[in-house]
Design a protein around this motif. Structure first.
Motif, PDB file in Angstrom:
ATOM      1  N   THR A  95       4.573   3.082  -0.272  1.00 14.80           N
ATOM      2  CA  THR A  95       3.360   3.081  -1.078  1.00 14.80           C
ATOM      3  C   THR A  95       2.381   4.156  -0.619  1.00 14.80           C
ATOM      4  O   THR A  95       2.543   4.775   0.437  1.00 14.80           O
ATOM      5  CB  THR A  95       2.667   1.711  -0.996  1.00 14.80           C
ATOM      6  N   ALA A  96       1.327   4.314  -1.441  1.00 18.26           N
ATOM      7  CA  ALA A  96       0.282   5.278  -1.089  1.00 18.26           C
ATOM      8  C   ALA A  96      -0.477   4.829   0.155  1.00 18.26           C
ATOM      9  O   ALA A  96      -0.909   5.653   0.963  1.00 18.26           O
ATOM     10  CB  ALA A  96      -0.686   5.444  -2.261  1.00 18.26           C
ATOM     11  N   LEU A  97      -0.629   3.516   0.318  1.00 20.12           N
ATOM     12  CA  LEU A  97      -1.352   3.007   1.490  1.00 20.12           C
ATOM     13  C   LEU A  97      -0.636   3.338   2.788  1.00 20.12           C
ATOM     14  O   LEU A  97      -1.260   3.528   3.830  1.00 20.12           O
ATOM     15  CB  LEU A  97      -1.529   1.494   1.364  1.00 20.12           C
ATOM     16  N   ALA A  98       0.696   3.432   2.728  1.00 20.16           N
ATOM     17  CA  ALA A  98       1.470   3.723   3.939  1.00 20.16           C
ATOM     18  C   ALA A  98       1.110   5.080   4.520  1.00 20.16           C
ATOM     19  O   ALA A  98       1.194   5.291   5.732  1.00 20.16           O
ATOM     20  CB  ALA A  98       2.960   3.665   3.629  1.00 20.16           C
ATOM     21  N   GLU A  99       0.700   6.027   3.647  1.00 19.70           N
ATOM     22  CA  GLU A  99       0.325   7.354   4.139  1.00 19.70           C
ATOM     23  C   GLU A  99      -0.922   7.285   5.001  1.00 19.70           C
ATOM     24  O   GLU A  99      -1.107   8.083   5.913  1.00 19.70           O
ATOM     25  CB  GLU A  99       0.103   8.301   2.963  1.00 19.70           C
ATOM     26  N   ILE A 100      -1.805   6.315   4.711  1.00 17.28           N
ATOM     27  CA  ILE A 100      -3.051   6.195   5.472  1.00 17.28           C
ATOM     28  C   ILE A 100      -2.777   5.718   6.888  1.00 17.28           C
ATOM     29  O   ILE A 100      -3.466   6.108   7.822  1.00 17.28           O
ATOM     30  CB  ILE A 100      -3.984   5.220   4.747  1.00 17.28           C
ATOM     31  N   ILE A 101      -1.779   4.842   7.033  1.00 21.14           N
ATOM     32  CA  ILE A 101      -1.488   4.311   8.377  1.00 21.14           C
ATOM     33  C   ILE A 101      -0.219   4.920   8.948  1.00 21.14           C
ATOM     34  O   ILE A 101       0.373   4.378   9.869  1.00 21.14           O
ATOM     35  CB  ILE A 101      -1.354   2.780   8.346  1.00 21.14           C
ATOM     36  N   SER A 102       0.160   6.073   8.417  1.00 21.66           N
ATOM     37  CA  SER A 102       1.329   6.771   8.946  1.00 21.66           C
ATOM     38  C   SER A 102       0.992   7.403  10.282  1.00 21.66           C
ATOM     39  O   SER A 102      -0.174   7.557  10.635  1.00 21.66           O
ATOM     40  CB  SER A 102       1.779   7.849   7.963  1.00 21.66           C
ATOM     41  N   PRO A 103       2.003   7.807  11.070  1.00 24.24           N
ATOM     42  CA  PRO A 103       1.729   8.453  12.356  1.00 24.24           C
ATOM     43  C   PRO A 103       0.829   9.665  12.222  1.00 24.24           C
ATOM     44  O   PRO A 103      -0.019   9.920  13.060  1.00 24.24           O
ATOM     45  CB  PRO A 103       3.132   8.837  12.850  1.00 24.24           C
ATOM     46  N   ALA A 104       0.978  10.428  11.132  1.00 22.07           N
ATOM     47  CA  ALA A 104       0.126  11.612  10.954  1.00 22.07           C
ATOM     48  C   ALA A 104      -1.330  11.221  10.843  1.00 22.07           C
ATOM     49  O   ALA A 104      -2.217  11.881  11.353  1.00 22.07           O
ATOM     50  CB  ALA A 104       0.561  12.386   9.710  1.00 22.07           C
ATOM     51  N   CYS A 105      -1.564  10.077  10.148  1.00 25.24           N
ATOM     52  CA  CYS A 105      -2.942   9.621  10.006  1.00 25.24           C
ATOM     53  C   CYS A 105      -3.475   9.048  11.307  1.00 25.24           C
ATOM     54  O   CYS A 105      -4.595   9.308  11.689  1.00 25.24           O
ATOM     55  CB  CYS A 105      -3.025   8.573   8.893  1.00 25.24           C
ATOM     56  N   VAL A 106      -2.633   8.249  11.980  1.00 25.08           N
ATOM     57  CA  VAL A 106      -3.067   7.668  13.253  1.00 25.08           C
ATOM     58  C   VAL A 106      -3.333   8.749  14.286  1.00 25.08           C
ATOM     59  O   VAL A 106      -4.230   8.643  15.106  1.00 25.08           O
ATOM     60  CB  VAL A 106      -2.002   6.678  13.762  1.00 25.08           C
ATOM     61  N   ASN A 107      -2.544   9.826  14.232  1.00 26.16           N
ATOM     62  CA  ASN A 107      -2.740  10.910  15.189  1.00 26.16           C
ATOM     63  C   ASN A 107      -3.905  11.801  14.825  1.00 26.16           C
ATOM     64  O   ASN A 107      -4.292  12.669  15.578  1.00 26.16           O
ATOM     65  CB  ASN A 107      -1.468  11.760  15.288  1.00 26.16           C
ATOM     66  N   HIS A 108      -4.454  11.582  13.619  1.00 27.06           N
ATOM     67  CA  HIS A 108      -5.616  12.370  13.226  1.00 27.06           C
ATOM     68  C   HIS A 108      -6.865  11.727  13.797  1.00 27.06           C
ATOM     69  O   HIS A 108      -7.016  10.506  13.777  1.00 27.06           O
ATOM     70  CB  HIS A 108      -5.721  12.424  11.698  1.00 27.06           C
ATOM     71  N   VAL A 134       5.860  -9.208 -11.182  1.00 24.70           N
ATOM     72  CA  VAL A 134       4.703  -9.083 -12.067  1.00 24.70           C
ATOM     73  C   VAL A 134       3.570  -9.862 -11.417  1.00 24.70           C
ATOM     74  O   VAL A 134       3.687 -11.073 -11.194  1.00 24.70           O
ATOM     75  CB  VAL A 134       5.003  -9.620 -13.476  1.00 24.70           C
ATOM     76  N   ILE A 135       2.488  -9.155 -11.076  1.00 22.63           N
ATOM     77  CA  ILE A 135       1.395  -9.740 -10.295  1.00 22.63           C
ATOM     78  C   ILE A 135       0.141  -9.810 -11.161  1.00 22.63           C
ATOM     79  O   ILE A 135      -0.196  -8.856 -11.865  1.00 22.63           O
ATOM     80  CB  ILE A 135       1.117  -8.899  -9.038  1.00 22.63           C
ATOM     81  N   ARG A 136      -0.548 -10.933 -11.102  1.00 19.87           N
ATOM     82  CA  ARG A 136      -1.825 -11.086 -11.806  1.00 19.87           C
ATOM     83  C   ARG A 136      -2.955 -10.555 -10.909  1.00 19.87           C
ATOM     84  O   ARG A 136      -3.012 -10.887  -9.729  1.00 19.87           O
ATOM     85  CB  ARG A 136      -2.080 -12.546 -12.156  1.00 19.87           C
ATOM     86  N   LEU A 137      -3.836  -9.753 -11.494  1.00 19.09           N
ATOM     87  CA  LEU A 137      -4.972  -9.182 -10.771  1.00 19.09           C
ATOM     88  C   LEU A 137      -6.266  -9.596 -11.447  1.00 19.09           C
ATOM     89  O   LEU A 137      -6.338  -9.693 -12.675  1.00 19.09           O
ATOM     90  CB  LEU A 137      -4.878  -7.649 -10.737  1.00 19.09           C
ATOM     91  N   LYS A 138      -7.312  -9.811 -10.630  1.00 19.00           N
ATOM     92  CA  LYS A 138      -8.638 -10.122 -11.146  1.00 19.00           C
ATOM     93  C   LYS A 138      -9.669  -9.446 -10.264  1.00 19.00           C
ATOM     94  O   LYS A 138      -9.341  -8.886  -9.199  1.00 19.00           O
ATOM     95  CB  LYS A 138      -8.858 -11.639 -11.173  1.00 19.00           C
ATOM     96  N   ALA A 139     -10.925  -9.455 -10.681  1.00 17.38           N
ATOM     97  CA  ALA A 139     -11.997  -8.824  -9.927  1.00 17.38           C
ATOM     98  C   ALA A 139     -12.067  -9.403  -8.518  1.00 17.38           C
ATOM     99  O   ALA A 139     -12.054 -10.625  -8.340  1.00 17.38           O
ATOM    100  CB  ALA A 139     -13.332  -9.018 -10.645  1.00 17.38           C
ATOM    101  N   GLY A 140     -12.124  -8.527  -7.538  1.00 13.45           N
ATOM    102  CA  GLY A 140     -12.176  -8.940  -6.147  1.00 13.45           C
ATOM    103  C   GLY A 140     -10.856  -8.838  -5.424  1.00 13.45           C
ATOM    104  O   GLY A 140     -10.818  -8.884  -4.196  1.00 13.45           O
ATOM    105  N   ASP A 141      -9.749  -8.694  -6.172  1.00 10.90           N
ATOM    106  CA  ASP A 141      -8.432  -8.599  -5.544  1.00 10.90           C
ATOM    107  C   ASP A 141      -8.171  -7.205  -5.005  1.00 10.90           C
ATOM    108  O   ASP A 141      -8.712  -6.215  -5.506  1.00 10.90           O
ATOM    109  CB  ASP A 141      -7.330  -8.943  -6.561  1.00 10.90           C
ATOM    110  N   GLN A 142      -7.321  -7.155  -3.993  1.00 12.41           N
ATOM    111  CA  GLN A 142      -6.797  -5.879  -3.518  1.00 12.41           C
ATOM    112  C   GLN A 142      -5.416  -5.681  -4.124  1.00 12.41           C
ATOM    113  O   GLN A 142      -4.602  -6.604  -4.149  1.00 12.41           O
ATOM    114  CB  GLN A 142      -6.699  -5.871  -1.995  1.00 12.41           C
ATOM    115  N   VAL A 143      -5.158  -4.476  -4.624  1.00 14.28           N
ATOM    116  CA  VAL A 143      -3.852  -4.175  -5.199  1.00 14.28           C
ATOM    117  C   VAL A 143      -2.829  -4.223  -4.075  1.00 14.28           C
ATOM    118  O   VAL A 143      -2.921  -3.453  -3.116  1.00 14.28           O
ATOM    119  CB  VAL A 143      -3.861  -2.800  -5.900  1.00 14.28           C
ATOM    120  N   PRO A 144      -1.821  -5.124  -4.161  1.00  8.74           N
ATOM    121  CA  PRO A 144      -0.930  -5.354  -3.019  1.00  8.74           C
ATOM    122  C   PRO A 144       0.195  -4.351  -2.865  1.00  8.74           C
ATOM    123  O   PRO A 144       0.857  -4.318  -1.830  1.00  8.74           O
ATOM    124  CB  PRO A 144      -0.362  -6.751  -3.309  1.00  8.74           C
ATOM    125  N   ALA A 145       0.468  -3.546  -3.902  1.00 10.63           N
ATOM    126  CA  ALA A 145       1.574  -2.588  -3.849  1.00 10.63           C
ATOM    127  C   ALA A 145       1.322  -1.517  -4.901  1.00 10.63           C
ATOM    128  O   ALA A 145       0.386  -1.621  -5.700  1.00 10.63           O
ATOM    129  CB  ALA A 145       2.906  -3.292  -4.099  1.00 10.63           C
TER     130      ALA A 145
END
Length: 834
Positions: free
Chosen positions: A298-311, A231-242
């Motif tokens: 996670t959804a972020l993993a798709e951005i740095i996946s090989p398919a994304c890096v190869n794009h 359970v993670i506390r979030l506030k303005a300015g934070d990045q969602v970690p997962a």
């Protein structure tokens, strides 16, 4: 007794101090052994009482988590939960909490065994570096149709050469194959390096601290240490970690543009939309989230996946150039197809001869001879099509952007988005804080403000100061005229908010200062200016500024006093918080855009000239082209040998790109208006210069091609060498008169050493190609008179360029469909960030 025994056992050679040390060692060992024995007895007799004193009292039942505790739920199911945005499959949030052995208020147990079990079943919150295979990049390069065709002809040339001349016959084809693979290899290495860098740019920072609830207590851990069930506390300015779901009654306003590519804010709460994506940013509010997926799930993993890096992530300018390159390539293929048809007709009608003998006689020419002739004919249009592709454009764009971003660091600015380096060239308004930007060193900042205004960029101050202080600051900086009595230039934030939308749109251009401003005022200002067609740059340093920085065309965060949220939402970080650095970033952006335009003009001049020459010489040649002359710049009865072609491609595509794209900002660049983003990338003036210089080069080279032997008594080899020499020297001359000079030539020699080094290299290599390497370059030595003619024709292009500048051009854009004017610099850009 013990002492006596010890003394007896000691060797007689030990001195008195040595005996004392042995006695002390024995006493220590004996005492330690006695204490240990006593402690064991005490523990054995009072075991129950001792353990009860050390045990912790718990407000809830502690569960000894074993591996089978998570057997009812898999990480695949949890990862799917957020992506499909449905918790009904788990019967609600409470069921998810139960399955993950977590409590909404007290989190997970969080001991070593618990954490290890969760990592074993659900993975770690780390991101594996995708493998970028160099061999795969090489194979991808080989899929290019032009490469395949040229390679096919090179192999055939090699085979025919060996068959006809033995080992000596492999020279031409071998050189082509080696040169081709060298070019492919260099290109693949550049792509490999680019993809490695791209991963580093988009990879999340795994050491960022986050606040989690474990065993009922708030605990700070690194982002990489988060586990499923936390359970993670979030506030303005934070990045969602997962990836996870929102729990509790609070509402969060989330920026998901990095993940979903949508520019709207998303409201997240536990009732209507509870889903949180890793990598998104909290702009407003605070709350708690339950982690349901980490790391590569996670959804972020798709951005740095090989398919994304190869794009291939391209900036807006690169997209424009890609569209332009595609259009020119289509023209080249159309011309090459026409040449192919003309040559086929000439061949089969008996109009193509070899040493006066017809190459095709119906019913007599063998199939093998027809096949060889067909391959030779096909080489010509392939060469024309290959030569029509201005490959140097993308290289020039990459070079100038890389060079600019590196040099900008010296001017106290860090570029985080590649597109921003281009977009700021079009900026028409800069909305800036007064605090920290215009308050320190105001006599350094006043000059910078005046420079920006002279460059056609309007400056607006948005400050918390009262209206009188804000007006005085604006007068000091030269933003408003103290003698101007017109109203409406300085207003308060409440007044700006009370305007209707139509009133804001009507008054926004006249407003210079907003005093007692809130974050909403800055955001409203950005939106109003954009609706009126402005390209807006905004400075910010607070968490609340993140939304305005995100919506602006160019976000400029402050490095010294800025927050992480502001920096993460910006395109550029101004490291010294000085407006003068903002002005330098503006000048660098314009210089980058201008440099690419200059090289585009240079490249297209050479491409159009060679395309026309290729077409005319190909359809007019009586002799057949041979399979071993696979050229890029010319075809037909070719006046270029392969080594000459490789040199011309190197000069035009690489050396000229470096020479023309490394110019630093001069004073004149800030005396020009902003780049109009609705104007075609290739302006009418550029088309005038391109077509004018190309026409001059075409007329000169074709004159020599068809009259050199008869009118000027040149041998065939001398004619070809002069054509090659004139083409290179004219391109060298174009490099000179396309550059913009400031100051005298002596100053240019001192400050532009790399440019002059490239020019010197071109001259030396060209001289060596003709006078020293004639055997390998298929050239003929030229006498001094012939050199004078070549140099004179190249020098004549300077007065020709002056005459071309006098020709008026229409205001309506020419070839508008080639120029990609549909591209605009919106706030949503490529995700390549530092």
């Amino acid at each position: 007794m013990c002492d006596n025994i010890l003394l007896v056992q000691l060797p007689p050679i030990l001195t008195s101090p040595a005996r004392k040390r042995w006695r002390w060692a024995y006493k220590i060992l004996y005492t330690a052994r006695a204490l240990l024995s006593t402690a064991r007895k005490i523990v054995a007799e009072n075991k129950t009482d001792i353990l009860s004193n050390f045990s912790r009292s718990r407000s809830y039942t502690a569960v000894d988590i074993e591996p089978e505790c998570f057997s009812n739920i898999s990480k695949q199911m949890l990862a799917k939960l957020v992506r499909v945005r449905d918790v009904k499959q788990f019967d609600g949030v409470e069921s998810v909490l139960f399955l993950l052995k977590a409590d909404a208020d007290k989190g997970i147990l969080g001991d070593v065994k618990d954490i290890a079990s969760r990592r074993k079943h659900f993975g770690t919150n780390t991101f594996k570096k995708p493998s970028v295979n160099l061999l795969q990049i090489l194979l991808k390069s080989l899929k290019d149709p032009n490469i395949i065709i040229v390679l096919l002809y090179a192999v055939l040339s090699l085979g025919f050469g060996v068959k006809k001349h033995g080992v000596k016959g492999c020279l031409d084809g071998g050189i082509i194959v080696i040169a081709l693979f060298l070019a492919i290899g260099l290109s693949a290495l550049c792509n490999y390096w680019h993809k490695q860098q791209f991963y580093e740019l988009c990879r999340p920072i795994e050491t960022v601290p986050i606040l989690v609830i474990r065993d009922g207590k708030d605990t700070r851990i690194a982002l990489s240490e988060a586990v499923v069930g936390d359970v993670i506390r979030l506030k303005a300015g934070d990045q969602v970690p997962a990836d996870g779901i929102c729990i509790g009654d609070q509402t969060l306003h989330i920026d998901e543009s990095t993940i979903t590519r949508k520019n709207e804010l998303v409201e997240v709460n536990s009732s209507t939309n509870m889903f949180l994506l890793s990598g998104s940013k909290v702009l407003r509010g605070h709350g708690r989230m339950l982690v349901t997926a980490v790391g590569m799930d996670t959804a972020l993993a798709e951005i740095i996946s090989p398919a994304c890096v190869n794009h291939d992530h391209k900036s807006l300018l690169q997209k424009k150039l890609h569209k332009l390159t595609s259009c020119i390539a289509k023209v080249g293929w159309a011309v090459s197809f026409l040449v192919f048809l003309v040559l086929l007709v000439r061949y089969f009608t008996g109009n193509m001869r070899n040493n006066g003998r017809k190459l095709f006689i119906g019913g007599k020419t063998s199939i093998q001879d027809v096949w060889k002739a067909f391959l030779g004919i096909l080489a010509t249009p392939v060469a024309i099509a290959s030569g029509a592709i201005p490959e140097g454009l993308t290289l020039a764009c990459a070079l100038t952007i890389a060079y600019s971003t590196k040099k900008i660091i010296a001017d106290q600015a860090l570029v985080r988005s590649l597109s921003a380096c281009e977009a700021i060239a079009s900026a028409t308004v800069i909305c800036t804080n007064k605090e920290g930007v215009l308050t320190e060193n105001s006599l350094q900042a006043r000059k910078a403000v005046m420079d920006c205004q002279d460059a056609g960029v309007s400056i607006k101050i948005i400050t918390k100061d009262d209206i009188h202080t804000a007006r005085a600051s604006a007068i000091d900086c030269g933003i408003i005229d103290p003698h101007n009595t017109s109203t409406g230039e300085v207003i308060e934030g409440t007044t700006f908010q009370e305007y209707t939308e139509d009133e804001r749109l009507e008054k926004v251009d006249n407003i210079r200062v907003i005093a007692r401003a809130s974050t909403l005022d800055k955001l409203l200002m950005v939106r109003c200016l954009q609706k009126k067609g402005h390209v807006v740059a905004v400075t910010g340093d607070r968490v609340e500024d993140a939304e305005a920085l995100r919506e602006a065309n160019v976000g400029l965060s402050l490095g010294n006093q800025g927050t992480d949220a502001a920096r993460n939402s910006s395109d550029n970080v101004i490291m010294d918080d000085n407006f003068a650095s903002i002005a330098r970033v503006l000048s660098w952006g314009r210089t980058t855009y201008n440099n690419v335009q200059i090289f585009t003009q240079y490249q297209l001049t050479a491409t159009i000239a060679s395309l026309v020459i290729d077409f005319v010489t190909a359809i007019s040649a009586n002799e057949p082209v041979t399979i071993n002359i696979v050229t890029v710049i010319s075809a037909g009865n070719v006046p270029y040998a392969m080594l000459q072609v490789l040199w011309v491609k190197l000069m035009v595509g690489t050396l000229a790109a470096v020479a023309l794209t490394i110019d630093e900002p001069g004073t004149k660049v800030m005396q020009q208006p902003p780049t109009n983003q609705n104007e075609p990338f290739i302006t009418n003036i550029m088309w005038k210069n391109i077509l004018g210089q190309a026409l001059y080069l075409i007329s000169v080279l074709l004159t020599i091609q068809f009259t050199g032997e008869s009118e000027y008594q040149l041998s065939d080899k001398e004619k070809d060498t002069m054509i090659f020499n004139i083409f290179v020297l004219c391109q060298l001359s174009n490099i000179f008169h396309l550059r913009k000079y400031e100051g005298n030539l002596l100053r240019e020699l001192k400050t532009k050493r790399l440019f002059w080094g490239i020019v010197g290299m071109i001259v030396v290599i060209q001289f060596a190609m003709i006078e020293l390497l004639k055997k390998f370059a298929c050239t003929e030595r030229l006498n001094w008179q012939q050199w004078q003619v070549c140099i004179g024709i190249a020098a004549l292009s300077w007065p020709v360029s002056l005459l071309i500048k006098c020709i008026p051009v229409p205001k309506t854009p020419l070839f508008s469909s080639w120029n990609g004017q549909n591209f605009s610099y919106s706030r949503f850009r490529s995700s390549v960030r530092l």
